[in-house]
Design a protein around this motif. Sequence first.
Motif, PDB file in Angstrom:
ATOM      1  N   LEU A   1     -32.380  14.599   9.095  1.00  0.00           N
ATOM      2  CA  LEU A   1     -31.840  14.082  10.341  1.00  0.00           C
ATOM      3  C   LEU A   1     -31.627  12.575  10.259  1.00  0.00           C
ATOM      4  CD1 LEU A   1     -33.679  15.855  13.301  1.00  0.00           C
ATOM      5  CD2 LEU A   1     -31.310  16.122  12.577  1.00  0.00           C
ATOM      6  N   ALA A   2     -30.425  12.146  10.580  1.00  0.00           N
ATOM      7  CA  ALA A   2     -30.109  10.721  10.558  1.00  0.00           C
ATOM      8  C   ALA A   2     -30.929   9.957  11.590  1.00  0.00           C
ATOM      9  CB  ALA A   2     -28.612  10.513  10.824  1.00  0.00           C
ATOM     10  N   SER A   3     -31.207  10.570  12.736  1.00  0.00           N
ATOM     11  CA  SER A   3     -31.964   9.871  13.780  1.00  0.00           C
ATOM     12  C   SER A   3     -33.384   9.560  13.304  1.00  0.00           C
ATOM     13  CB  SER A   3     -31.998  10.711  15.055  1.00  0.00           C
ATOM     14  OG  SER A   3     -32.487  12.015  14.796  1.00  0.00           O
ATOM     15  N   ILE A   4     -33.990  10.466  12.543  1.00  0.00           N
ATOM     16  CA  ILE A   4     -35.334  10.217  12.015  1.00  0.00           C
ATOM     17  C   ILE A   4     -35.273   9.160  10.922  1.00  0.00           C
ATOM     18  CG2 ILE A   4     -37.265  11.241  10.749  1.00  0.00           C
ATOM     19  CD1 ILE A   4     -36.773  13.841  12.236  1.00  0.00           C
ATOM     20  N   ALA A   5     -34.273   9.270  10.048  1.00  0.00           N
ATOM     21  CA  ALA A   5     -34.126   8.286   8.980  1.00  0.00           C
ATOM     22  C   ALA A   5     -33.931   6.884   9.543  1.00  0.00           C
ATOM     23  CB  ALA A   5     -32.961   8.668   8.072  1.00  0.00           C
ATOM     24  N   ALA A   6     -33.160   6.780  10.620  1.00  0.00           N
ATOM     25  CA  ALA A   6     -32.884   5.468  11.210  1.00  0.00           C
ATOM     26  C   ALA A   6     -34.124   4.865  11.863  1.00  0.00           C
ATOM     27  CB  ALA A   6     -31.760   5.586  12.227  1.00  0.00           C
ATOM     28  N   ALA A   7     -35.064   5.713  12.289  1.00  0.00           N
ATOM     29  CA  ALA A   7     -36.260   5.222  12.969  1.00  0.00           C
ATOM     30  C   ALA A   7     -37.332   4.745  11.998  1.00  0.00           C
ATOM     31  CB  ALA A   7     -36.833   6.324  13.862  1.00  0.00           C
TER      32      ALA A   7
ATOM     33  N   HIS B   1     -25.185   3.202   4.436  1.00  0.00           N
ATOM     34  CA  HIS B   1     -24.363   4.235   3.779  1.00  0.00           C
ATOM     35  C   HIS B   1     -25.080   5.581   3.757  1.00  0.00           C
ATOM     36  CE1 HIS B   1     -20.782   2.054   2.119  1.00  0.00           C
ATOM     37  NE2 HIS B   1     -21.559   1.010   2.426  1.00  0.00           N
ATOM     38  N   GLU B   2     -26.405   5.578   3.506  1.00  0.00           N
ATOM     39  CA  GLU B   2     -27.138   6.852   3.461  1.00  0.00           C
ATOM     40  C   GLU B   2     -27.214   7.485   4.849  1.00  0.00           C
ATOM     41  OE1 GLU B   2     -29.589  10.136   2.310  1.00  0.00           O
ATOM     42  OE2 GLU B   2     -27.985   8.924   1.414  1.00  0.00           O
ATOM     43  N   VAL B   3     -27.436   6.702   5.893  1.00  0.00           N
ATOM     44  CA  VAL B   3     -27.483   7.252   7.244  1.00  0.00           C
ATOM     45  C   VAL B   3     -26.102   7.780   7.635  1.00  0.00           C
ATOM     46  CG1 VAL B   3     -27.843   6.703   9.691  1.00  0.00           C
ATOM     47  CG2 VAL B   3     -29.417   5.802   7.962  1.00  0.00           C
ATOM     48  N   ALA B   4     -25.037   7.080   7.219  1.00  0.00           N
ATOM     49  CA  ALA B   4     -23.676   7.563   7.492  1.00  0.00           C
ATOM     50  C   ALA B   4     -23.440   8.919   6.825  1.00  0.00           C
ATOM     51  CB  ALA B   4     -22.663   6.534   7.004  1.00  0.00           C
ATOM     52  N   ARG B   5     -23.892   9.039   5.572  1.00  0.00           N
ATOM     53  CA  ARG B   5     -23.742  10.331   4.884  1.00  0.00           C
ATOM     54  C   ARG B   5     -24.482  11.434   5.625  1.00  0.00           C
ATOM     55  NH1 ARG B   5     -26.539  13.723   2.318  1.00  0.00           N
ATOM     56  NH2 ARG B   5     -28.421  12.462   2.488  1.00  0.00           N
ATOM     57  N   MET B   6     -25.682  11.123   6.129  1.00  0.00           N
ATOM     58  CA  MET B   6     -26.455  12.124   6.848  1.00  0.00           C
ATOM     59  C   MET B   6     -25.792  12.493   8.168  1.00  0.00           C
ATOM     60  SD  MET B   6     -30.268  10.565   6.164  1.00  0.00           S
ATOM     61  CE  MET B   6     -31.161  11.962   6.826  1.00  0.00           C
ATOM     62  N   LEU B   7     -25.072  11.559   8.779  1.00  0.00           N
ATOM     63  CA  LEU B   7     -24.412  11.828  10.049  1.00  0.00           C
ATOM     64  C   LEU B   7     -23.231  12.761   9.897  1.00  0.00           C
ATOM     65  CD1 LEU B   7     -24.514   8.281  11.678  1.00  0.00           C
ATOM     66  CD2 LEU B   7     -25.531  10.359  12.643  1.00  0.00           C
ATOM     67  N   SER B   8     -22.389  12.490   8.896  1.00  0.00           N
ATOM     68  CA  SER B   8     -21.120  13.231   8.839  1.00  0.00           C
ATOM     69  C   SER B   8     -20.801  13.788   7.461  1.00  0.00           C
ATOM     70  CB  SER B   8     -19.975  12.305   9.270  1.00  0.00           C
ATOM     71  OG  SER B   8     -19.845  11.226   8.357  1.00  0.00           O
TER      72      SER B   8
END
Length: 588
Positions: free
Chosen positions: A521-527, A557-564
């Motif tokens: 999950l990008a939201s967890i990674a971002a936190a 870039h990694e969070v972007a990949r996880m998002l879409s």
Amino acid sequence: MLSYLRIRNFGIFKDVELELAPGLTVFTGETGAGKSMLVDAVMACLGQRTPRDLLRAGEERAVIELVASIPDRQGDRDGPGDSGGPGCSENPDDSRISESPGEGEDPLASFLEGSREIILQKDILPDRSYLRLNGRLATSSLAQELGGRLVDIHGQQEHHSLLRPQNYLGILDGLSRSSIEPCRRDFQLMYRERQEVLSRMADLGRGDRERQREIDLLSYQVREIGDAKIRPGEEEELRREFAVLSSQERLVELAERCYSALYDSRGPRGAAFELLDEAVECLKRASSIDERAAGPLDTLQQAAFALEAGLDALRQYRRGLSLDPGRLKLVSDRLDLIQRLKSKYGDSVESVLDYAKKAEARLNELLSADETLSKMKDKLAALESRMREVGESMSALRRDTALRMSGSVTSSLRELGMPGACFSALVESGDDPLPWGYDRVSFLFTANTGEAPMPVHKVASGGELSRLMLAIKSFLESTDPVPTLIFDEIDAGIGGKAGQAVAESLWKLGRSHQVLCVTHLASIAAAADSHYLVSKVEEGGRTHATVRLLSGEERVHEVARMLSGTEDPVSLEHARELLKSRAIQPRG
């Protein structure tokens, strides 16, 4: 807290090193990159059995090293209002880790040598594996005990524990262990005693015919042993006497030869007594001429007196020897009787007598079965009364814990994006005792307002189970904390607002614990406070995984990949906004 992890030749990892920090740390990467294998490596160091096929192909040895700071041993910390109920024994020294080798002794003390830092190393070879703690070989059970103090690992398998109702009472009791454990120990002792009483009552209540058969057998056995009138030590005495009686002819012959040698002068050399007497006379004459002969004379005169005494004793011994076939047969028959009793009732006379004592007690019990049964019933009633008192104390403790757990978990579920959720831990008491008391525990759950809670294992979906487990663990860790929590894809089946709520919950746990989380999950990674990327690379025709700490644009870039799944401008901008919004506040 875990501070360092190095993995060599383990699974897809060739050689990786991680410096682990406090707070929330996440591991992300494509499916199959090896993220969960990081958790497997930690579990291997903490005593979990490791399959040999995880040794990297072509390598002779896999080595995993883990450095951790171990907390002091401490008792369980229960929430407000917990206290031991009436009927419970006091035990102020209960701790999270039980069954230690000695009273109050820390089994890890000899490995720590005064330090709170410990280095664990797991070596995996094709035919064996072994563990070291601070350079010394250690057992897997000791590493597991250490693991219980260092980490709680929660993965998809943890969800399954919520699907097994038999686990619920253990979860509930774990929340107030220091209060309820003394009661449980007391109750278990009484429960075992009750089972023994019931067994004896069932034995005494058997049919009259069967009981009469046992009475007849025991009566015969008690009478047979009693009539023999054997006594401790008798067998040894009889064996010594038998050895003498069976050798009488030989003993008479030896005594007569001895006497003849000392006193009979018919032999060619004369009797020893006469020769000694002649020697004394010679020295008497010599001492009248030379007084120096008085010394030898005195010695020989003493020898003559001793010889005379010896002859008297020999005569007495010889008169005591006689051939007595009757006595020999009596001793032999007695030994045979003792041997027959030993073949039936024990290896020694003492064992036979002990058997007779027990058989007589059992016989008296059967002969007075009605009276004994009445006493057993009175004992059972008193025992069950005490059990009911302790059981009610445990039930009260469990209901209090269940009430606090229900409120806390429901509140956490609503914070996790389930506003209509309701969780209830239900304690129901029965009439018949079980080894742990009278209670059965149910976990009930509903995700929607107005719906009646139903058993968790029947109604919760995968995503709901993930959030429910996180809520339960959040409550558990607030009452019985360990320094490090590891979540292996506990976010499976959730996303959107629910994912954001889970991210916030994990981040909050990270303020008081070290939290390691494998996530998609990008939201967890971002936190996260720290973000590692696990990825595969190919070198020299072979694939291995790398682990890299991300920062700045790499993390974007990694969070972007996880998002879409892509890194287009829209995804990158979304990732930057998410990272900016998730920078909630620094660790306090």
